[in-house]
Scaffold this motif. Structure first.
Motif, PDB file in Angstrom:
ATOM      1  N   ARG A   1       1.002  -1.110  -0.025  1.00  0.00           N
ATOM      2  CA  ARG A   1      -0.586   0.030   0.320  1.00  0.00           C
ATOM      3  C   ARG A   1       1.064   1.685   0.072  1.00  0.00           C
ATOM      4  O   ARG A   1       0.319   2.182  -0.721  1.00  0.00           O
ATOM      5  N   ASP A   2       1.704   1.352   0.556  1.00  0.00           N
ATOM      6  CA  ASP A   2       2.599   2.928   1.106  1.00  0.00           C
ATOM      7  C   ASP A   2       3.879   2.422  -0.133  1.00  0.00           C
ATOM      8  O   ASP A   2       4.734   3.090  -0.333  1.00  0.00           O
TER       9      ASP A   2
ATOM     10  N   ALA B   1      10.151  -3.607  -2.076  1.00  0.00           N
ATOM     11  CA  ALA B   1       9.716  -3.179  -1.590  1.00  0.00           C
ATOM     12  C   ALA B   1       7.867  -3.549  -0.463  1.00  0.00           C
ATOM     13  O   ALA B   1       7.233  -2.352  -0.120  1.00  0.00           O
ATOM     14  N   TRP B   2       8.064  -5.006  -0.778  1.00  0.00           N
ATOM     15  CA  TRP B   2       7.777  -5.420   0.737  1.00  0.00           C
ATOM     16  C   TRP B   2       7.333  -6.400   1.843  1.00  0.00           C
ATOM     17  O   TRP B   2       8.072  -7.558   0.718  1.00  0.00           O
ATOM     18  N   SER B   3       7.095  -7.318   2.659  1.00  0.00           N
ATOM     19  CA  SER B   3       7.804  -8.647   2.975  1.00  0.00           C
ATOM     20  C   SER B   3       7.005  -8.920   4.161  1.00  0.00           C
ATOM     21  O   SER B   3       5.928  -7.741   4.745  1.00  0.00           O
ATOM     22  N   SER B   4       5.997 -10.148   4.180  1.00  0.00           N
ATOM     23  CA  SER B   4       5.463 -10.333   5.114  1.00  0.00           C
ATOM     24  C   SER B   4       6.245 -10.864   6.288  1.00  0.00           C
ATOM     25  O   SER B   4       6.074 -10.499   7.802  1.00  0.00           O
ATOM     26  N   ASN B   5       7.589 -10.687   6.400  1.00  0.00           N
ATOM     27  CA  ASN B   5       8.396 -11.092   7.724  1.00  0.00           C
ATOM     28  C   ASN B   5       7.249 -11.860   8.523  1.00  0.00           C
ATOM     29  O   ASN B   5       7.420 -11.823   9.758  1.00  0.00           O
TER      30      ASN B   5
ATOM     31  N   ASN C   1      -6.358  -9.101  20.027  1.00  0.00           N
ATOM     32  CA  ASN C   1      -5.830 -10.195  20.905  1.00  0.00           C
ATOM     33  C   ASN C   1      -4.700  -9.833  22.220  1.00  0.00           C
ATOM     34  O   ASN C   1      -4.647  -9.423  22.295  1.00  0.00           O
ATOM     35  N   LEU C   2      -5.987  -9.880  23.129  1.00  0.00           N
ATOM     36  CA  LEU C   2      -5.043  -9.659  24.894  1.00  0.00           C
ATOM     37  C   LEU C   2      -4.242  -9.667  25.447  1.00  0.00           C
ATOM     38  O   LEU C   2      -3.445  -9.352  25.255  1.00  0.00           O
ATOM     39  N   TRP C   3      -3.573 -10.891  24.718  1.00  0.00           N
ATOM     40  CA  TRP C   3      -2.958 -12.098  25.333  1.00  0.00           C
ATOM     41  C   TRP C   3      -1.439 -11.707  24.058  1.00  0.00           C
ATOM     42  O   TRP C   3      -0.573 -11.561  24.540  1.00  0.00           O
ATOM     43  N   THR C   4      -1.337 -11.395  23.010  1.00  0.00           N
ATOM     44  CA  THR C   4       0.108 -11.132  22.139  1.00  0.00           C
ATOM     45  C   THR C   4      -0.117  -9.094  22.355  1.00  0.00           C
ATOM     46  O   THR C   4       0.010  -8.688  21.316  1.00  0.00           O
ATOM     47  N   GLY C   5      -1.395  -8.886  22.152  1.00  0.00           N
ATOM     48  CA  GLY C   5      -1.244  -7.332  22.154  1.00  0.00           C
ATOM     49  C   GLY C   5      -1.463  -6.767  20.208  1.00  0.00           C
ATOM     50  O   GLY C   5      -2.066  -5.697  19.970  1.00  0.00           O
ATOM     51  N   ASP C   6      -2.038  -7.629  19.306  1.00  0.00           N
ATOM     52  CA  ASP C   6      -2.295  -7.702  17.753  1.00  0.00           C
ATOM     53  C   ASP C   6      -3.640  -7.109  18.100  1.00  0.00           C
ATOM     54  O   ASP C   6      -4.576  -7.314  17.928  1.00  0.00           O
ATOM     55  N   GLU C   7      -4.312  -5.974  17.055  1.00  0.00           N
ATOM     56  CA  GLU C   7      -4.905  -5.443  16.490  1.00  0.00           C
ATOM     57  C   GLU C   7      -4.766  -5.594  15.047  1.00  0.00           C
ATOM     58  O   GLU C   7      -4.458  -5.579  14.720  1.00  0.00           O
ATOM     59  N   TRP C   8      -6.929  -5.850  14.834  1.00  0.00           N
ATOM     60  CA  TRP C   8      -7.402  -5.863  13.415  1.00  0.00           C
ATOM     61  C   TRP C   8      -7.471  -4.801  13.753  1.00  0.00           C
ATOM     62  O   TRP C   8      -9.111  -4.632  13.819  1.00  0.00           O
ATOM     63  N   TYR C   9      -8.014  -4.311  11.955  1.00  0.00           N
ATOM     64  CA  TYR C   9      -9.124  -2.803  12.338  1.00  0.00           C
ATOM     65  C   TYR C   9      -8.669  -2.371  10.576  1.00  0.00           C
ATOM     66  O   TYR C   9      -7.833  -3.001   9.708  1.00  0.00           O
ATOM     67  N   LEU C  10      -9.776  -1.869  10.094  1.00  0.00           N
ATOM     68  CA  LEU C  10      -9.623  -1.668   8.620  1.00  0.00           C
ATOM     69  C   LEU C  10      -8.950  -0.126   7.720  1.00  0.00           C
ATOM     70  O   LEU C  10      -9.849   0.859   9.352  1.00  0.00           O
ATOM     71  N   THR C  11      -8.737   0.162   7.496  1.00  0.00           N
ATOM     72  CA  THR C  11      -8.174   1.423   6.394  1.00  0.00           C
ATOM     73  C   THR C  11      -8.834   1.806   5.349  1.00  0.00           C
ATOM     74  O   THR C  11      -7.929   1.215   4.574  1.00  0.00           O
ATOM     75  N   SER C  12      -9.018   3.283   5.029  1.00  0.00           N
ATOM     76  CA  SER C  12      -9.743   3.511   4.006  1.00  0.00           C
ATOM     77  C   SER C  12      -8.124   3.832   3.163  1.00  0.00           C
ATOM     78  O   SER C  12      -7.373   3.776   3.380  1.00  0.00           O
ATOM     79  N   TRP C  13      -8.753   3.800   2.035  1.00  0.00           N
ATOM     80  CA  TRP C  13      -7.836   4.202   0.585  1.00  0.00           C
ATOM     81  C   TRP C  13      -7.736   5.850   1.178  1.00  0.00           C
ATOM     82  O   TRP C  13      -8.482   6.477   1.006  1.00  0.00           O
ATOM     83  N   ARG C  14      -6.920   5.898   0.228  1.00  0.00           N
ATOM     84  CA  ARG C  14      -6.804   8.173  -0.047  1.00  0.00           C
ATOM     85  C   ARG C  14      -7.697   8.035  -0.878  1.00  0.00           C
ATOM     86  O   ARG C  14      -7.484   9.372  -0.522  1.00  0.00           O
TER      87      ARG C  14
ATOM     88  N   PRO D   1      -4.456   3.693  -3.190  1.00  0.00           N
ATOM     89  CA  PRO D   1      -4.272   2.628  -2.131  1.00  0.00           C
ATOM     90  C   PRO D   1      -4.012   2.846  -0.518  1.00  0.00           C
ATOM     91  O   PRO D   1      -4.071   1.297   0.454  1.00  0.00           O
ATOM     92  N   SER D   2      -2.892   3.631  -1.076  1.00  0.00           N
ATOM     93  CA  SER D   2      -2.524   4.266   0.834  1.00  0.00           C
ATOM     94  C   SER D   2      -3.228   4.674   1.999  1.00  0.00           C
ATOM     95  O   SER D   2      -4.638   4.610   1.057  1.00  0.00           O
TER      96      SER D   2
END
Length: 816
Positions: A83-84, A113-117, A165-178, A183-184
Motif C-alpha cells: 500500500r505504501d 517493496a514489501w515483505s511478510s516478515n 488479541n489480549l494476550w499478544t496485543g495484536d490489533e485488527w482494524y480497517l483503513t480506507s484508501w487515500r 490504496p495507501s
C-alpha cells in the motif's frame, strides 16, 4: 570456433533457466513455494475460483500494486500488499525467500517493496485460500506462519476479525484508501472499541469519531438494525473473552459473495454480489443519514432523521438547548442542559425518577459501567441508588422482547438518535420534570419514580374529573356521532389524550397527509407509539360525519393479521380522528420503488409473503368478516409493514367515503392512477375492483416498476408472458435464494405469480378470480390456474365530466 561459442551460449542459457525461479502459469494454481514466483501478468487463483491474486493498477493510476480481488469483479480489491510502496512499472515479482521463507515483493532493481516478515522456516509455501486469505504455511505440518487476514486493508471478508488479541496485543482494524486511485492508508479507520467490554464499531476520521454503530446487544450492533435482515446468510460473531475481543462474520454455504468496505469518503458499506445483474448491491451503509454524524445534537440531544423542521435535533425531556442562539443557527453540537437539578439523597429522600426514551441507538459507551449478570430491574435499582448515574439500559435484548444485563451512564449522553428497532433508554430526571411532560416531540412516555403523596392525590383527582367529563360528553353525543352498539369493540378516546400524544397535533409529528386528513405520529402515556389520522374540517359535512360513524363500526369488526388495526376513535365536538397501530417500517412502496438499497431489503421470499398477506387481508374483507367490505383504493402506498415485514392493508374506507361530497351523491369512489379497474371509472363498484387493483399491486411488487395511467407495466408484463420470458419481469435488486436458476422453484413461483396477476387484471370483472380463489392458488402449488387472456389495456385518465380535477389524483392518507 563459432560452433563452440554457440554451444557454450546454449549451455549457459539452459543453466540460467534451471537456476532461475519458476514462474507461475496464470490461473493454473493457488500455491507456490521456493523456486517459484509470480510476475506481473501472472496470477494465483483460489481453488474454487472466487479470489485472484496478482498485480493491478487502481483507477487511473499507472502504479502497480500486488493485491487480491474477487474474480467476478476485478475492481473489488480486498487486500493490497504494498500500500505504501507502489511499483513504478511491471517489473515486480513475488517470491518466497530461499533463506527466511518470507514472502518478498521485489521491484525491477531487486529492492524489497514489501515483505511478510513471517517466522523463519525452511519448508514453506504460499497459498491463496478460497476465503480470500493469502497464507504462508509449513509444507509438512500445514501450520499457518503468516496470513493476510491478520493485516487487513479496507475490506472485511467472511472469516476475518476486527478487534484485539489480549494476550499478544495484536490489533485488527480497517483503513480506507487515500483515494480510488491510491490504496495507501487514508483518513478513515474502522475500529472495534472494547474499553468497557461492551463492543461497538467506531469509524474514526484521523483523531475524531465520525460514526459509531452503537453497542453490541447480543443480536446485532444496536444502531444497525439492517443486520437482522441478512443475518441468516451472514451471521455476526462477537467474542469477548480473556484472550480476545473481536468482531467478524461468516457466510453460510450457498450465500452470495459479500464484503464490508470502508471507502475513501468515509462510508462503510455492506456489499452483496448480485449474480443476475453482475453488480454489487448495498445492504447497509453507514453513516446512512444526518443523524449518524457523531454527536450531531451534542450532549443530551436526540436526533430524529425525520424531523427536518427542527434541524433534526431536539433535547431530551427535562433539557433545553445549552445555547439557543447557536441552535437557531443550526449549530447543535453544543448540546442541551438540564432544566432542574437532580435531587439524589438516597432512596428515602430522593425525588428523582426515570423517563423512558424508546427506540434509540444507545449513547456512546466509552465511559459506562457494564454488568451482564443482573436483570434490567436490578439495573434500575442500582442506578437509582447511585447519584452519579444519569441513565441506564439493558445490555442485551432477546428474540421475544425484553432484555438483560445492565449499562449505566455516569457522564454526558452523546450521539443519541432514533433508530428502527432501537432499544429503550431510561433517563434520570428530577421529580418536577417527570410530573409535567415536556412540550417537545422528544418527550417520551414516562415511567414514574416514587413521588410525594400529594402529587399522587392530585393525579387521582385529575383522573376522576377527566373520567366524569368524558362520560358527560358520551351522554350528550350528537345524532351523527358513533353508535354505542354492543357490537363495538373499538373504544373511544378523548381529544385531550390525542393532543398530548401528538403535542397538540404538532407539525413536527406529521408523517403523512392527503386531501381529507393528516396523519401524526403519537406517543401514549403507556409508551405505545400510535398513528393518529385527523380528518380535515373541510371534509366534515353532515354526510361526512355519518360516513365516519359507519366506517368506524365496520372497521371495528375487521380483525385480521394482514389488516391495519384500528385502536380507537375520537368524535369529540367537531373533531373526527382515527387511531391506528404505528408501523415503523412504513409503506411498501418505499421498498418497491425506492433506492436500490431499500429495494434490496425485501428478498424473494419476503416479497412472496407480502403478496400472500395482502391477498389474505383483502379476501377477509370481501368474505371473511361477515360483511362484504370493498377497499376501493388498494395500492402499494396503502400497504404498511410491521416490525417483522408483515403486510398490513391500510386506509380502507374513510377518505374514499368523502369523495361523494366532492362530485355526485351517488359516486363513492377514489381512483388512484394505475390501480383503478375499467368499471370503477364508470362509477361501477364491485368486489372485483379490488381484485383488479391487487393484480396491479402484485405485478409492481414482482417488477419494481410503477404501472401509472398509461398502463405501461401491464403491457410489459403481458408482452414478456407471451414471449415466455417471465424471469425478465423480476426486479433485478431482489435477493434470490442461493443457486437460483430460471428452472428452479423461483422460476416456477414467479411464473405462477405473473399468471395470477394477469388473471386479476382482465378487462371483464367476470373473468377475474375472487380473492378467496387467489389465496388458494397462492398457497397451494397444485391448484390449477386458468390461462389469462390479453388484459384490457387502456389509458386511465378519468372520463368523468364532473369533478375531473379531483378524480385524477389519489386522496389516500398513508399511515407511514
Amino acid at each position: 570456433m563459432m560452433a563452440v561459442n554457440c554451444t557454450l551460449q546454449i549451455l549457459l542459457l539452459l543453466l540460467f533457466i534451471l537456476l532461475s525461479p519458476v514462474a507461475i502459469t496464470a490461473g493454473a494454481t493457488d500455491t507456490f513455494g521456493k523456486g517459484q514466483n509470480v510476475t506481473d501478468g501472472e496470477t494465483l487463483v483460489s481453488a474454487g475460483g472466487t479470489f485472484t491474486l496478482g498485480f493491478f493498477s487502481p483507477g487511473a493510476s499507472a502504479k502497480r500494486y500486488l493485491g487480491i480481488w474477487f474474480s467476478v469483479s476485478s475492481d473489488a480489491v480486498c487486500w493490497v500488499a504494498n500500500r505504501d510502496h507502489p511499483l513504478k512499472d511491471t517489473s515486480g515479482v513475488l517470491l518466497v525467500a530461499s533463506d527466511t521463507g518470507d514472502l518478498l515483493l521485489l521491484d525491477g532493481s531487486g529492492e524489497v517493496a514489501w515483505s511478510s516478515n513471517s517466522p523463519n522456516t525452511s519448508s514453506v509455501e504460499a497459498q491463496l485460500l478460497e476465503s480470500g486469505n493469502l497464507v504462508v504455511h509449513d509444507q509438512r505440518s500445514k501450520t499457518i506462519l503468516w496470513q493476510s487476514f491478520d493485516h487487513p486493508s479496507n475490506t472485511l471478508l467472511p472469516g476475518m476479525k476486527m478487534g484485539k488479541n489480549l494476550w499478544t496485543g495484536d490489533e485488527w482494524y480497517l483503513t480506507s484508501w487515500r483515494s480510488p486511485d491510491d490504496p495507501s492508508p487514508g483518513s478513515y479507520r474502522r475500529v472495534l472499541e472494547y474499553a468497557t467490554r461492551l463492543p461497538e464499531v467506531v469509524l474514526w476520521q484521523q483523531d475524531a469519531k465520525a460514526y459509531r454503530t452503537g453497542p453490541w446487544n447480543g443480536r446485532w450492533f444496536n444502531g444497525v438494525p439492517e443486520a437482522s435482515t441478512y443475518a441468516h446468510d451472514f451471521p455476526l460473531d462477537v467474542t469477548a473473552s480473556k484472550s480476545e475481543i473481536t468482531y467478524g462474520y461468516t457466510a453460510r454455504p450457498g450465500a452470495p459473495l459479500t464484503r464490508v468496505v470502508v471507502t475513501d469518503a468515509g462510508v462503510v458499506r455492506r456489499l452483496v454480489w448480485d449474480a443476475s445483474s453482475l453488480a454489487w448491491k448495498t445492504f447497509f451503509q453507514g453513516p446512512r443519514d444526518v443523524c449518524d454524524a457523531y454527536g450531531k445534537c451534542g450532549a443530551f440531544g436526540l436526533c430524529d432523521a425525520s424531523a427536518a423542521s427542527s434541524a433534526f435535533c431536539g433535547c431530551l425531556q427535562g433539557f433545553n438547548p445549552a445555547s439557543p442562539p447557536a441552535w437557531y443557527m443550526r449549530e447543535t453540537s453544543g448540546g442541551c442542559r438540564r432544566n432542574v437539578p437532580l435531587n439524589c439523597g438516597g432512596n428515602e429522600t430522593a425525588t428523582d425518577g426515570f423517563v423512558l426514551v424508546r427506540g434509540v441507538k444507545l449513547p456512546d459507551t466509552q465511559n459506562v459501567s457494564v454488568d451482564m449478570s443482573i436483570s434490567t430491574e436490578e439495573c434500575r435499582d442500582r442506578c437509582f441508588a447511585n447519584c452519579s448515574c444519569l441513565a441506564y439500559a439493558s445490555a442485551e435484548i432477546r428474540e421475544g422482547g425484553g432484555g438483560s444485563g445492565c449499562i449505566i451512564w455516569t457522564g454526558d449522553l452523546v450521539d443519541l438518535r432514533y433508530v428502527d428497532r432501537g432499544q429503550d433508554l431510561y433517563l434520570r430526571l428530577a421529580g418536577p420534570e417527570i410530573a409535567v411532560p415536556k412540550g417537545s416531540k422528544f418527550a417520551i412516555a414516562t415511567v414514574l419514580a416514587p413521588v410525594a403523596s400529594a402529587v399522587a392525590i392530585i393525579l387521582v383527582l385529575l383522573f376522576v374529573i377527566c373520567w366524569r367529563r368524558k362520560h358527560r360528553i358520551s351522554r350528550k353525543r350528537l345524532n351523527d356521532g358513533i353508535p354505542q352498539s354492543s357490537a363495538m369493540t373499538v373504544p373511544s378516546v378523548d381529544l385531550h389524550t390525542l393532543k398530548e400524544a401528538t403535542l397538540n397535533f404538532s407539525e413536527s409529528h406529521v408523517i403523512g397527509q392527503g386531501g381529507f386528513g393528516i396523519v401524526y405520529k403519537g406517543q401514549l402515556p403507556d409508551g405505545r407509539t400510535i398513528a393518529v389520522k385527523r380528518l380535515r374540517q373541510c371534509a366534515l359535512t353532515r354526510k361526512g360525519k355519518c360516513d365516519f360513524a359507519r366506517e368506524v363500526e365496520v372497521m371495528a369488526r375487521l380483525r385480521h393479521g394482514n389488516l391495519i388495526r384500528l385502536l380507537a376513535y375520537c368524535d369529540e365536538g367537531e373533531e373526527r380522528i382515527l387511531v391506528y397501530v404505528y408501523m415503523p417500517n412504513k409503506s411498501l412502496d418505499l421498498y418497491i420503488f425506492g433506492e436500490p438499497s431499500l429495494r434490496a431489503t425485501l428478498s424473494w421470499r419476503q416479497r412472496l409473503d407480502i403478496i400472500n398477506g395482502i391477498a389474505q387481508g383483502v379476501a377477509y374483507m370481501h368474505e371473511g368478516s361477515g360483511e362484504s367490505v370493498v377497499h376501493r383504493d388498494l395500492k402499494l402506498q396503502n400497504v404498511l409493514l410491521d416490525d417483522n415485514w408483515r403486510a398490513k392493508v391500510a386506509d380502507f374506507g374513510t377518505a374514499k367515503l368523502f369523495v361523494a361530497e366532492r362530485v355526485d351523491s351517488s359516486l363513492t369512489i377514489v381512483n388512484s392512477p394505475g390501480y383503478a379497474s375499467p368499471e370503477s371509472l364508470r362509477a361501477e363498484m364491485t368486489l372485483k375492483c379490488d381484485v383488479y387493483s391487487f393484480g396491479v399491486v402484485l405485478l409492481e411488487i414482482l417488477s419494481g416498476q410503477r404501472n401509472g395511467e398509461t398502463q405501461r407495466l401491464l403491457l410489459h408484463a403481458w408482452g414478456l408472458w407471451e414471449q415466455d420470458r417471465k424471469m425478465a419481469l423480476l426486479d433485478p435488486t431482489v435477493n434470490l435464494p442461493p443457486l437460483s436458476r430460471p428452472d428452479s422453484d423461483v422460476g416456477s413461483e414467479l411464473e405462477r405469480c405473473i399468471q395470477i396477476g394477469l388473471l386479476c387484471i382482465q378487462e371483464s370483472p367476470d373473468d377475474r378470480p375472487a380473492m378467496s380463489d387467489v389465496v388458494a392458488v397462492l398457497t397451494t402449488k397444485t391448484s390449477q390456474i386458468a390461462r389469462p387472456n390479453r388484459p384490457g389495456i387502456y389509458n386511465q385518465r378519468t372520463r368523468f365530466v364532473t369533478g375531473q380535477a379531483d378524480l385524477t389524483r389519489t386522496t389516500t392518507i398513508d399511515l407511514e
